[in-house]
Design a protein around this motif. Structure first.
Motif, PDB file in Angstrom:
ATOM      1  N   ALA A  33       0.796  -1.229   0.000  1.00 18.54           N
ATOM      2  CA  ALA A  33       0.000   0.000   0.000  1.00 18.54           C
ATOM      3  C   ALA A  33       0.828   1.278   0.000  1.00 18.54           C
ATOM      4  O   ALA A  33       0.341   2.321  -0.406  1.00 18.54           O
ATOM      5  CB  ALA A  33      -0.939  -0.001   1.203  1.00 18.54           C
ATOM      6  N   VAL A  34       2.055   1.221   0.485  1.00 23.02           N
ATOM      7  CA  VAL A  34       2.881   2.425   0.586  1.00 23.02           C
ATOM      8  C   VAL A  34       4.079   2.254  -0.353  1.00 23.02           C
ATOM      9  O   VAL A  34       5.062   1.610   0.000  1.00 23.02           O
ATOM     10  CB  VAL A  34       3.352   2.641   2.043  1.00 23.02           C
ATOM     11  N   PRO A  35       4.012   2.841  -1.550  1.00 17.45           N
ATOM     12  CA  PRO A  35       5.092   2.637  -2.520  1.00 17.45           C
ATOM     13  C   PRO A  35       6.492   3.010  -2.020  1.00 17.45           C
ATOM     14  O   PRO A  35       7.443   2.278  -2.321  1.00 17.45           O
ATOM     15  CB  PRO A  35       4.668   3.507  -3.713  1.00 17.45           C
ATOM     16  N   PRO A  36       6.691   4.085  -1.255  1.00 17.19           N
ATOM     17  CA  PRO A  36       8.057   4.359  -0.786  1.00 17.19           C
ATOM     18  C   PRO A  36       8.595   3.292   0.175  1.00 17.19           C
ATOM     19  O   PRO A  36       9.803   3.154   0.330  1.00 17.19           O
ATOM     20  CB  PRO A  36       7.942   5.708  -0.066  1.00 17.19           C
ATOM     21  N   ALA A  37       7.706   2.542   0.808  1.00 16.84           N
ATOM     22  CA  ALA A  37       8.148   1.514   1.756  1.00 16.84           C
ATOM     23  C   ALA A  37       8.637   0.255   1.057  1.00 16.84           C
ATOM     24  O   ALA A  37       9.268  -0.596   1.697  1.00 16.84           O
ATOM     25  CB  ALA A  37       7.014   1.161   2.706  1.00 16.84           C
ATOM     26  N   ARG A  38       8.386   0.121  -0.212  1.00 12.05           N
ATOM     27  CA  ARG A  38       8.788  -1.095  -0.928  1.00 12.05           C
ATOM     28  C   ARG A  38      10.291  -1.287  -0.954  1.00 12.05           C
ATOM     29  O   ARG A  38      10.781  -2.408  -1.001  1.00 12.05           O
ATOM     30  CB  ARG A  38       8.237  -1.076  -2.346  1.00 12.05           C
TER      31      ARG A  38
END
Length: 122
Positions: free
Chosen positions: A86-91
């Motif tokens: 859900a959180v692209p920067p956390a990938r």
């Protein structure tokens, strides 16, 4: 607090994840689509573990802290996967190498809390 359904569902989730991942990885060298074998067997193992937790294992008060710790492991892995999705920067940060230690810390914390406050868990 009635933690029986939380424990049963969490143990089922943890068992499913562990069995499916392990079997898929072990069969990857021999079978091209090893997930087609690992996932259904993981589901069956997870359902069996959840039913066993609900019907038999929860009756023993000494088994409750390990069951809740095991359940917390599965919930923490699911939460890490949800954040990664859900959180692209956390990938870039969330991977198997970071999610498994995070889930292990959560499992140990849940075990210790359940052992400390065993009289409050029904």
């Amino acid at each position: 607090m009635n933690a029986r359904p939380v424990a049963a569902l969490g143990v089922a989730l943890t068992t499913f994840l562990a069995v499916a991942a392990l079997l898929t990885e072990l069969l990857a060298a021999r079978i091209a689509f090893s997930a087609l074998v690992g996932l259904p067997i993981g589901i069956v193992a997870g359902v069996a573990a959840g039913i066993a937790t609900w019907t038999r294992l929860w009756r023993a008060p000494r088994a409750r802290p390990p069951l809740l710790g095991t359940a917390a492991f599965g919930y923490a892995l699911l939460a890490a996967a949800a954040v990664s999705y859900a959180v692209p920067p956390a990938r870039a940060v969330v991977s198997v190498g970071t999610a498994v230690p995070f889930a292990t810390v959560c499992a140990v914390a849940a075990f210790l809390l359940a052992r400390r406050y065993a009289d409050r868990i029904a």
